[in-house]
Scaffold this motif. Structure first.
Motif, PDB file in Angstrom:
ATOM      1  N   ILE A   1       0.842  -1.200   0.000  1.00  0.00           N
ATOM      2  CA  ILE A   1       0.000   0.000   0.000  1.00  0.00           C
ATOM      3  C   ILE A   1       0.874   1.246   0.000  1.00  0.00           C
ATOM      4  N   GLY A   2       1.934   1.225   0.823  1.00  0.00           N
ATOM      5  CA  GLY A   2       2.869   2.345   0.861  1.00  0.00           C
ATOM      6  C   GLY A   2       3.657   2.492  -0.422  1.00  0.00           C
ATOM      7  N   LEU A   3       4.047   1.350  -1.005  1.00  0.00           N
ATOM      8  CA  LEU A   3       4.831   1.372  -2.240  1.00  0.00           C
ATOM      9  C   LEU A   3       4.032   1.969  -3.393  1.00  0.00           C
ATOM     10  N   GLU A   4       2.731   1.696  -3.430  1.00  0.00           N
ATOM     11  CA  GLU A   4       1.898   2.120  -4.546  1.00  0.00           C
ATOM     12  C   GLU A   4       1.158   3.432  -4.303  1.00  0.00           C
ATOM     13  N   ASN A   5       0.990   3.804  -3.016  1.00  0.00           N
ATOM     14  CA  ASN A   5       0.198   5.002  -2.704  1.00  0.00           C
ATOM     15  C   ASN A   5       0.934   6.031  -1.845  1.00  0.00           C
ATOM     16  N   GLY A   6       2.144   5.725  -1.443  1.00  0.00           N
ATOM     17  CA  GLY A   6       2.915   6.665  -0.642  1.00  0.00           C
ATOM     18  C   GLY A   6       2.966   6.290   0.827  1.00  0.00           C
ATOM     19  N   GLU A   7       4.054   6.725   1.480  1.00  0.00           N
ATOM     20  CA  GLU A   7       4.273   6.372   2.883  1.00  0.00           C
ATOM     21  C   GLU A   7       3.193   6.939   3.813  1.00  0.00           C
TER      22      GLU A   7
ATOM     23  N   THR B   1      -4.508  -4.407  -1.764  1.00  0.00           N
ATOM     24  CA  THR B   1      -3.591  -3.371  -2.233  1.00  0.00           C
ATOM     25  C   THR B   1      -4.061  -2.764  -3.554  1.00  0.00           C
ATOM     26  N   GLY B   2      -4.784  -3.551  -4.347  1.00  0.00           N
ATOM     27  CA  GLY B   2      -5.249  -3.060  -5.633  1.00  0.00           C
ATOM     28  C   GLY B   2      -6.341  -2.002  -5.535  1.00  0.00           C
ATOM     29  N   VAL B   3      -7.186  -2.125  -4.507  1.00  0.00           N
ATOM     30  CA  VAL B   3      -8.303  -1.176  -4.364  1.00  0.00           C
ATOM     31  C   VAL B   3      -8.026  -0.104  -3.308  1.00  0.00           C
ATOM     32  N   ALA B   4      -6.816  -0.137  -2.738  1.00  0.00           N
ATOM     33  CA  ALA B   4      -6.493   0.773  -1.633  1.00  0.00           C
ATOM     34  C   ALA B   4      -6.758   2.231  -1.986  1.00  0.00           C
ATOM     35  N   LYS B   5      -6.341   2.645  -3.170  1.00  0.00           N
ATOM     36  CA  LYS B   5      -6.504   4.050  -3.567  1.00  0.00           C
ATOM     37  C   LYS B   5      -7.971   4.414  -3.704  1.00  0.00           C
TER      38      LYS B   5
END
Length: 277
Positions: free
Chosen positions: A49-55, A176-180
């Protein structure tokens, strides 16, 4: 880059489930239950989640993950209660049917508690206190379960084991795919879902029966303190130290907790044996 991240999610998730299954079969369900609280699935989810959307997104998610562990405890408790009821009170229920009904009921329990937690939107301190209280309550409720070892004469079926490991990978990919799209609140709560433990419970249930599953569930709350520490570290360290160093330090803190827990349990076991003599 996307393909590399996608493949790494699958591989890491699969190896986590296979590792827990190996421990349950060759060591004991008790040890596997404690290690199920080690930040495997949750760490995988929060890291990606952090890798794809930021820390900062992952750090905010970790606060909701912290409260979400009480939903995870509700899940395993319902799993224990439903599987026990089907074993004892319902005739002619096959093991696969037991596992199917039990899994569905436990997922519903997790989502119900998750909805309540999402509505309240607790801050980090109330979230921590809630989960600590849940650990104490569920640990007390599960204390009378008898420890059972996995029979040495049976082995986990390779294809079934691999399919359920892939199921864990699918859960990680989905979260992780729908996190954003769902935001840090629900991303964090879903990250508290026992990503590696849940398929693992089904593996053991279908292969050995419910008694071994109950042993794992009994010791799960004690290992969950490890996840609390990990989530607190992620909430504070990801936004200040970054994804890599924050993850390493969070794992160090979680590992120290498990080592202290193992030493404490060993000491209590010795004291119990001394009193018995």
């Amino acid at each position: 880059m996307f393909e590399l991240i996608f493949i790494s999610k699958i591989l890491v998730s699969i190896f986590a489930v296979l590792g827990l299954s190996f421990i349950a079969e060759h060591v004991s369900p008790k040890v596997a239950g404690i290690l199920s609280g080690y930040p495997l699935g949750t760490a995988i989810a929060l890291f990606y989640i952090g890798l794809e959307n930021g820390e900062q997104f992952a750090a905010s998610s970790a606060v909701f993950t912290l409260s979400g562990f009480s939903a995870s405890l509700a899940l395993v408790y319902v799993y224990y209660q439903v599987s026990s009821a089907l074993d004892n009170n319902v005739k002619q229920v096959s093991v696969p049917m037991n596992a199917c009904i039990t899994s569905l009921c436990s997922i519903i329990a997790f989502l119900f508690v998750g909805l309540l937690l999402a509505w309240f939107e607790l801050a980090i301190i109330p979230s921590l206190l809630l989960s600590i209280s849940a650990i104490a309550v569920f640990g007390y409720l599960l204390r009378k379960i008898q420890d059972t070892r996995v029979a040495a004469t049976t082995t986990l079926k390779g294809w079934g084991l691999l399919l359920r490991a892939i199921a864990a990978a699918a859960i990680v990919i989905a979260i992780t795919g729908v996190a954003k799209l769902i935001g840090p609140n629900w991303s964090g709560l879903l990250s508290a879902f026992p990503i590696t433990l849940f398929p693992f419970l089904i593996i053991i249930h279908l292969t050995y029966g419910s008694k071994q599953v109950h042993t794992i569930i009994k010791h799960y709350p004690f290992g969950l303190g490890c996840l609390l520490i990990y989530a607190v570290c992620v909430a504070h360290l990801y936004s200040t130290l970054g994804l890599g160093l924050g993850t390493v330090l969070a794992f160090v803190a979680a590992t120290l907790y498990l080592l202290l827990l193992a030493l404490l349990q060993k000491r209590l076991s010795r004291q119990s044996m001394t009193r018995a003599c």
